[in-house]
Structure formats: structure tokens, C-alpha cells
Design a protein around this motif. Structure first.
Motif, mmCIF file in Angstrom:
data_model
loop_
_atom_site.group_PDB
_atom_site.id
_atom_site.type_symbol
_atom_site.label_atom_id
_atom_site.label_comp_id
_atom_site.label_asym_id
_atom_site.label_seq_id
_atom_site.Cartn_x
_atom_site.Cartn_y
_atom_site.Cartn_z
ATOM 1 N N LYS A 86 -12.966 0.679 1.250
ATOM 2 C CA LYS A 86 -13.476 0.794 -0.618
ATOM 3 C C LYS A 86 -12.360 2.057 -1.715
ATOM 4 O O LYS A 86 -11.319 1.496 -2.337
ATOM 5 C CB LYS A 86 -14.592 0.196 -1.284
ATOM 6 C CG LYS A 86 -14.487 0.499 -2.623
ATOM 7 C CD LYS A 86 -14.307 -1.616 -2.576
ATOM 8 C CE LYS A 86 -14.648 -2.006 -3.605
ATOM 9 N NZ LYS A 86 -13.879 -2.415 -4.784
ATOM 10 N N GLY A 87 -11.850 2.676 -1.384
ATOM 11 C CA GLY A 87 -12.178 3.479 -2.351
ATOM 12 C C GLY A 87 -10.394 4.259 -2.255
ATOM 13 O O GLY A 87 -9.291 3.773 -3.545
ATOM 14 N N ARG A 88 -10.459 3.336 -0.542
ATOM 15 C CA ARG A 88 -8.687 4.081 -0.523
ATOM 16 C C ARG A 88 -8.085 2.760 -1.223
ATOM 17 O O ARG A 88 -6.967 2.849 -1.714
ATOM 18 C CB ARG A 88 -8.357 3.737 1.293
ATOM 19 C CG ARG A 88 -8.557 5.621 1.158
ATOM 20 C CD ARG A 88 -8.482 5.871 2.442
ATOM 21 N NE ARG A 88 -8.479 7.118 2.791
ATOM 22 C CZ ARG A 88 -7.874 7.986 3.695
ATOM 23 N NH1 ARG A 88 -6.848 7.691 4.050
ATOM 24 N NH2 ARG A 88 -8.238 9.251 3.986
ATOM 25 N N LEU A 89 -8.453 1.549 -0.957
ATOM 26 C CA LEU A 89 -7.863 0.333 -1.040
ATOM 27 C C LEU A 89 -7.685 0.085 -3.123
ATOM 28 O O LEU A 89 -6.470 -0.192 -3.134
ATOM 29 C CB LEU A 89 -8.696 -0.915 -0.717
ATOM 30 C CG LEU A 89 -7.748 -2.212 -1.024
ATOM 31 C CD1 LEU A 89 -6.634 -2.449 0.372
ATOM 32 C CD2 LEU A 89 -9.215 -2.531 -0.583
ATOM 33 N N ASP A 90 -8.773 0.574 -3.836
ATOM 34 C CA ASP A 90 -8.271 0.541 -5.159
ATOM 35 C C ASP A 90 -7.532 1.689 -5.407
ATOM 36 O O ASP A 90 -6.732 1.149 -6.627
ATOM 37 C CB ASP A 90 -10.024 0.731 -5.679
ATOM 38 C CG ASP A 90 -11.316 -0.420 -5.595
ATOM 39 O OD1 ASP A 90 -10.450 -1.626 -5.655
ATOM 40 O OD2 ASP A 90 -11.654 -0.058 -5.293
ATOM 41 N N ALA A 91 -7.321 2.615 -4.666
ATOM 42 C CA ALA A 91 -5.938 4.109 -5.299
ATOM 43 C C ALA A 91 -5.287 2.820 -4.781
ATOM 44 O O ALA A 91 -3.445 3.405 -5.276
ATOM 45 C CB ALA A 91 -6.044 5.117 -4.314
ATOM 46 N N TYR A 92 -4.716 2.412 -3.677
ATOM 47 C CA TYR A 92 -3.019 1.880 -3.823
ATOM 48 C C TYR A 92 -2.165 0.467 -4.481
ATOM 49 O O TYR A 92 -1.804 0.053 -4.217
ATOM 50 C CB TYR A 92 -2.998 1.784 -1.556
ATOM 51 C CG TYR A 92 -3.076 2.658 -0.671
ATOM 52 C CD1 TYR A 92 -2.438 3.775 -1.265
ATOM 53 C CD2 TYR A 92 -4.050 3.546 0.271
ATOM 54 C CE1 TYR A 92 -2.038 4.711 -0.838
ATOM 55 C CE2 TYR A 92 -4.734 4.277 0.997
ATOM 56 C CZ TYR A 92 -3.468 4.791 0.366
ATOM 57 O OH TYR A 92 -3.901 6.126 1.001
ATOM 58 N N PHE A 93 -4.158 0.084 -4.556
ATOM 59 C CA PHE A 93 -3.339 -1.197 -4.849
ATOM 60 C C PHE A 93 -4.271 -0.807 -6.330
ATOM 61 O O PHE A 93 -6.079 -1.718 -6.866
ATOM 62 C CB PHE A 93 -4.567 -2.763 -4.682
ATOM 63 C CG PHE A 93 -3.688 -2.525 -3.112
ATOM 64 C CD1 PHE A 93 -2.012 -3.464 -3.356
ATOM 65 C CD2 PHE A 93 -4.155 -2.646 -1.873
ATOM 66 C CE1 PHE A 93 -1.314 -3.621 -2.068
ATOM 67 C CE2 PHE A 93 -3.389 -2.382 -1.277
ATOM 68 C CZ PHE A 93 -1.746 -2.912 -0.892
ATOM 69 N N PRO A 94 -4.919 -0.455 -7.625
ATOM 70 C CA PRO A 94 -5.365 -0.213 -8.732
ATOM 71 C C PRO A 94 -5.315 -2.418 -9.297
ATOM 72 O O PRO A 94 -4.264 -2.899 -9.477
ATOM 73 C CB PRO A 94 -4.159 0.199 -10.157
ATOM 74 C CG PRO A 94 -3.900 0.925 -8.376
ATOM 75 C CD PRO A 94 -2.864 0.284 -7.812
ATOM 76 N N ALA B 44 0.867 -1.120 -0.290
ATOM 77 C CA ALA B 44 0.464 -0.253 0.286
ATOM 78 C C ALA B 44 0.738 1.424 -0.584
ATOM 79 O O ALA B 44 1.438 1.117 0.759
ATOM 80 C CB ALA B 44 -0.876 0.286 1.339
ATOM 81 N N ALA B 45 1.270 2.415 -1.257
ATOM 82 C CA ALA B 45 1.647 3.016 -1.430
ATOM 83 C C ALA B 45 2.974 2.810 -0.511
ATOM 84 O O ALA B 45 2.942 1.996 1.077
ATOM 85 C CB ALA B 45 1.007 3.884 -1.090
ATOM 86 N N ALA B 46 3.914 3.184 -1.541
ATOM 87 C CA ALA B 46 5.807 3.199 -0.725
ATOM 88 C C ALA B 46 5.921 3.966 0.278
ATOM 89 O O ALA B 46 6.960 4.011 1.037
ATOM 90 C CB ALA B 46 6.477 3.304 -2.379
ATOM 91 N N THR B 47 4.990 5.114 0.808
ATOM 92 C CA THR B 47 5.975 6.327 1.384
ATOM 93 C C THR B 47 5.326 5.786 2.841
ATOM 94 O O THR B 47 4.101 5.014 3.057
ATOM 95 C CB THR B 47 4.688 7.655 1.216
ATOM 96 O OG1 THR B 47 3.357 7.652 1.497
ATOM 97 C CG2 THR B 47 4.637 7.919 0.003
ATOM 98 N N THR B 48 5.533 6.634 3.443
ATOM 99 C CA THR B 48 5.656 5.712 5.368
ATOM 100 C C THR B 48 4.141 6.120 5.773
ATOM 101 O O THR B 48 2.834 5.797 6.138
ATOM 102 C CB THR B 48 6.705 7.001 6.159
ATOM 103 O OG1 THR B 48 7.651 6.047 5.681
ATOM 104 C CG2 THR B 48 6.119 6.329 7.698
ATOM 105 N N ASP B 49 3.386 7.689 5.321
ATOM 106 C CA ASP B 49 3.222 8.230 5.855
ATOM 107 C C ASP B 49 1.402 7.380 5.262
ATOM 108 O O ASP B 49 0.507 7.760 5.792
ATOM 109 C CB ASP B 49 2.987 10.207 4.720
ATOM 110 C CG ASP B 49 1.699 10.941 5.545
ATOM 111 O OD1 ASP B 49 1.273 10.822 6.374
ATOM 112 O OD2 ASP B 49 0.749 11.388 4.392
#
Length: 81
Positions: free
Chosen positions: A71-79, A22-27
């Protein structure tokens, strides 16, 4: 121009440099973990020491908490491909 793909063999020491999840950023990881602690505490407790969040972890959280805002965040991180 060719459409064929080339498969490259990786050495074991090269695998240590591959990142993902999920995203490469620590934030981003911190924000997802904060949400998980609130909305899917059992999943959070099980995976809180995992070095990175993965889609299967996110799916487990969704199962525990329901879809909601994840749901929206999961799809954003894992297209989806």
C-alpha cells in the motif's frame, strides 16, 4: 496571468517518448517485480512480460496479496491527485 489550460495535440511519433508507470527507474521496477513474485504470484505470472508496471497491475496484486507493505509503495509510485 491566466488560469486557462492549453491543449496541445501530439503526433503519433511523439507518443513513443512519453514514459510513466511505477517510477521511471529500472531499479524500482525490478524491486516491485521481486515483491510481486513473492506476494502475488498469479498477478506476477500474468504481467511478468509487461514493459512497465501500472497502477491497475498494482491494485490487482493488492487484491491477491492483501494490502500489507504494498500500500505505501503503491501510493509512493502513483500519488493520488
Amino acid at each position: 496571468m491566466s488560469n486557462s489550460q492549453t491543449i496541445t495535440t501530439l503526433e503519433l511519433d511523439e507518443l513513443a517518448h512519453i514514459t510513466g508507470g511505477a517510477a521511471a527507474t529500472t531499479d524500482s521496477q525490478v524491486k516491485l517485480r521481486q515483491l510481486a513474485s513473492q506476494y502475488c504470484p498469479a498477478t506476477y505470472d500474468k504481467f511478468k512480460s509487461a514493459p512497465q508496471i501500472t497502477r491497475p497491475m498494482g491494485e490487482r496484486c493488492l487484491d491477491e496479496a492483501g494490502l500489507g507493505m504494498f500500500k505505501g509503495r503503491l501510493d509512493a509510485y502513483f500519488p493520488k491527485r
